[in-house]
Scaffold this active site. Sequence first.
Site, PDB file in Angstrom:
ATOM      1  N   LYS A 245      -3.782  56.110  52.989  1.00  0.00           N
ATOM      2  CA  LYS A 245      -3.484  56.552  51.623  1.00  0.00           C
ATOM      3  C   LYS A 245      -3.873  55.468  50.620  1.00  0.00           C
ATOM      4  CE  LYS A 245       1.277  54.902  52.006  1.00  0.00           C
ATOM      5  NZ  LYS A 245       2.701  55.240  51.910  1.00  0.00           N
TER       6      LYS A 245
ATOM      7  N   ARG B  67      15.222  59.236  50.338  1.00  0.00           N
ATOM      8  CA  ARG B  67      14.137  59.437  49.370  1.00  0.00           C
ATOM      9  C   ARG B  67      13.559  60.839  49.542  1.00  0.00           C
ATOM     10  NH1 ARG B  67       8.876  55.628  49.672  1.00  0.00           N
ATOM     11  NH2 ARG B  67       8.715  56.781  51.639  1.00  0.00           N
TER      12      ARG B  67
ATOM     13  N   TYR C 183      -3.604  31.628  26.609  1.00  0.00           N
ATOM     14  CA  TYR C 183      -2.747  32.380  25.696  1.00  0.00           C
ATOM     15  C   TYR C 183      -1.295  31.907  25.779  1.00  0.00           C
ATOM     16  CZ  TYR C 183      -6.459  35.824  24.919  1.00  0.00           C
ATOM     17  OH  TYR C 183      -7.626  36.450  24.562  1.00  0.00           O
TER      18      TYR C 183
ATOM     19  N   MET D  51      -7.530  38.813  30.626  1.00  0.00           N
ATOM     20  CA  MET D  51      -8.147  40.035  31.133  1.00  0.00           C
ATOM     21  C   MET D  51      -9.297  39.758  32.095  1.00  0.00           C
ATOM     22  SD  MET D  51      -9.771  43.281  29.078  1.00  0.00           S
ATOM     23  CE  MET D  51      -8.231  43.665  28.264  1.00  0.00           C
TER      24      MET D  51
END
Length: 358
Positions: free
Chosen positions: A34, A129, A254, A302
């Site tokens: 998956k 679940r 940053y 990024m």
Amino acid sequence: MKAAKACIDLSALQHNLQRVKAQAPESKVMAVVKANGYGHGLRHVAKHANHADAFGVARIEEALQLRACGVVKPILLLEGFYSPGDLPVLVTNNIQTVVHCEEQLIALEQADLETPVVVWLKIDSGMHRLGVRPEQYDEFISRLKTCPNVAKPLRYMSHFGCADELDSSITPQQIELFMSLTSGCQGERSLAASAGLLAWPQSQLEWVRPGIIMYGVSPFSDKTAQDLGYQPVMTLKSHLIAVREVKQGESVGYGGIWTSERDTKVGVIAVGYGDGYPRSAPNGTPVWVNGRTVPIAGRVSMDMLTVDLGPDATDKVSDEAILWGKELPVEEVANHIGTIAYELVTKLTPRVEMEYTK
């Protein structure tokens, strides 16, 4: 030169699958592929996991991709079908399904199918679940066994919630409940995924469902896959695009969240959260450069991240940087970031080049 690249070692994948078979010799193996083969590439993984007896997927689209690329082995939809309209697709493409709720059962009872569907009844043995609760079990069994759209014999499965915690009292309780409910049933059963087959051998029933361990990633927080004899399949790498002098007291990146405590050299690596490397990676997260680990220094951006190479570094622009892989276990990186390795390998973005080797 490409920037971020994920190198996928298909021989390591095959080694890991063979090791699963050796550790669960009495069980058939359903390879879980998956989420694009846990980020490794669904089609390539399926093609080279040729020793698996079946494949497990989460979504019907994944099952159809497998059939489209020539997979003829059984495929199980681990979450089951989402709507009654999916049922004819399952029949046409010979896809097996989990049933875990009343809505799915009703859809099967009301459908008009050309041939019956292979059904795995999912039992909620304690994870809470998905699955049929123990008090619902007898009713579901009765209705599924009399439903003409369900192939016989019925199959049974459940899923562990805490199998990676070796001192958990929940897992033995789940095993006991599942075994007591399915004792005497004719159909095949499956209980163990990666952590279960490794740590709880009593849960190795007719089928095991290796997922993350097949890709050379450990399901345990205190062990790497290499500790367990498995080989990392993915190596994420990029390269230095700049080596800069940074003075004591200067901040990098940053927000200025890292300030150098000495004169040093900082390397800029062409990978960032636009490639799937987490922005949340803190200062000190290791990166492998020229035979050693160096710490991330400053906020991941990024397209780039920065590392402290040290004042005496001789690293050069274009030198390789490994974000995780054989040299630097992805589990170690995940621990630094405060996440799990599953998340790292499945979140790479499409701009990361995939390179496959045998």
